[in-house]
Design a protein around this motif. Structure first.
Motif, PDB file in Angstrom:
ATOM      1  N   TYR A 157       0.836  -1.209   0.000  1.00 31.41           N
ATOM      2  CA  TYR A 157       0.000   0.000   0.000  1.00 31.41           C
ATOM      3  C   TYR A 157       0.872   1.262   0.000  1.00 31.41           C
ATOM      4  CZ  TYR A 157      -3.155   3.695   1.242  1.00 31.41           C
ATOM      5  OH  TYR A 157      -3.841   4.888   1.232  1.00 31.41           O
ATOM      6  N   ARG A 158       1.911   1.272   0.831  1.00 31.33           N
ATOM      7  CA  ARG A 158       2.799   2.446   0.871  1.00 31.33           C
ATOM      8  C   ARG A 158       3.430   2.716  -0.490  1.00 31.33           C
ATOM      9  NH1 ARG A 158       6.125   4.006   6.035  1.00 31.33           N
ATOM     10  NH2 ARG A 158       4.462   3.904   7.553  1.00 31.33           N
ATOM     11  N   LEU A 159       3.843   1.651  -1.165  1.00 34.59           N
ATOM     12  CA  LEU A 159       4.418   1.809  -2.500  1.00 34.59           C
ATOM     13  C   LEU A 159       3.388   2.405  -3.462  1.00 34.59           C
ATOM     14  CD1 LEU A 159       6.465  -1.468  -2.839  1.00 34.59           C
ATOM     15  CD2 LEU A 159       7.352   0.841  -3.178  1.00 34.59           C
ATOM     16  N   TRP A 160       2.208   1.823  -3.491  1.00 39.27           N
ATOM     17  CA  TRP A 160       1.142   2.313  -4.370  1.00 39.27           C
ATOM     18  C   TRP A 160       0.850   3.783  -4.071  1.00 39.27           C
ATOM     19  CZ3 TRP A 160      -3.687   4.154  -2.945  1.00 39.27           C
ATOM     20  CH2 TRP A 160      -4.571   4.392  -4.000  1.00 39.27           C
ATOM     21  N   PHE A 161       0.691   4.107  -2.800  1.00 35.61           N
ATOM     22  CA  PHE A 161       0.351   5.468  -2.388  1.00 35.61           C
ATOM     23  C   PHE A 161       1.475   6.445  -2.755  1.00 35.61           C
ATOM     24  CE2 PHE A 161       0.018   8.977   0.625  1.00 35.61           C
ATOM     25  CZ  PHE A 161      -1.325   9.304   0.517  1.00 35.61           C
ATOM     26  N   PHE A 162       2.717   6.064  -2.447  1.00 38.00           N
ATOM     27  CA  PHE A 162       3.850   6.927  -2.754  1.00 38.00           C
ATOM     28  C   PHE A 162       3.931   7.213  -4.255  1.00 38.00           C
ATOM     29  CE2 PHE A 162       8.108   7.353  -4.447  1.00 38.00           C
ATOM     30  CZ  PHE A 162       8.522   8.501  -3.807  1.00 38.00           C
ATOM     31  N   LEU A 163       3.875   6.183  -5.065  1.00 38.13           N
ATOM     32  CA  LEU A 163       3.988   6.367  -6.513  1.00 38.13           C
ATOM     33  C   LEU A 163       2.832   7.194  -7.053  1.00 38.13           C
ATOM     34  CD1 LEU A 163       5.247   2.795  -7.399  1.00 38.13           C
ATOM     35  CD2 LEU A 163       6.553   4.936  -7.616  1.00 38.13           C
TER      36      LEU A 163
END
Length: 168
Positions: free
Chosen positions: A61-67
């Motif tokens: 989720y953090r990756l998706w949100f960051f990108l």
């Protein structure tokens, strides 16, 4: 010196415009995505603390949100498909689905979370991919990291796919 997402110094970005091919095929895209991910490995350690949380799905989720929030989506024309390292992606502040996938796969791979690149096509008779994203495998289930989609862990209905695991 460039700064990463958490303000630490990073080496100069590479792969400014690594052209895949004029008329890309799945094999061409696959080759350079795997190359970009491998070239990113020496530099991923500096950004891992930003994504390293206890639950693997939270990492995704953090990756998706960051990108989605920090790397602007810029579609590349079919005649100019490129691959980039994570340094270049952060420095540019933009990329397309291939660049999102490279970033996510690189981080997950470094954290020991099983993942693949998924190359997808959406036409019945055409197996050449038009989209790329990251798929993580958590507790036997697929978790989709596709910042091109407005909701986390969602996948578009493809007609054909090619999955690529990064090498160790």
């Amino acid at each position: 010196m460039n700064r990463d997402v958490v303000g630490r110094a990073m080496p100069s970005p590479t792969m400014r415009e690594q052209l895949i091919t004029k008329n890309q095929k799945a094999e061409d895209i696959a080759r350079l995505l795997l190359y970009a991910e491998k070239q990113s490995r020496p530099h991923v350690g500096k950004i891992l603390p930003f994504f390293a949380v206890k639950k693997p799905k939270d990492v995704c989720y953090r990756l998706w949100f960051f990108l989605r929030r920090n790397i602007n989506y810029h579609k590349e024309p079919p005649t100019r498909q490129t691959a980039k390292t994570i340094n270049r992606i952060v420095k540019d502040g933009y990329g397309d689905c291939k660049h999102y996938a490279t970033f996510a796969v690189c981080v997950l791979h470094a954290l020991g979370i099983p993942c693949t690149f998924r190359l997808a096509s959406f036409e019945h008779g055409n197996t050449n991919p038009t989209h790329a994203y990251c798929v993580a495998y958590i507790n036997g289930e697929e978790v989709y990291i596709d910042p091109c989609i407005k909701q986390f862990d969602q996948e578009c209905a493809y007609k054909h796919k090619h999955d690529l695991k990064p090498s160790r």
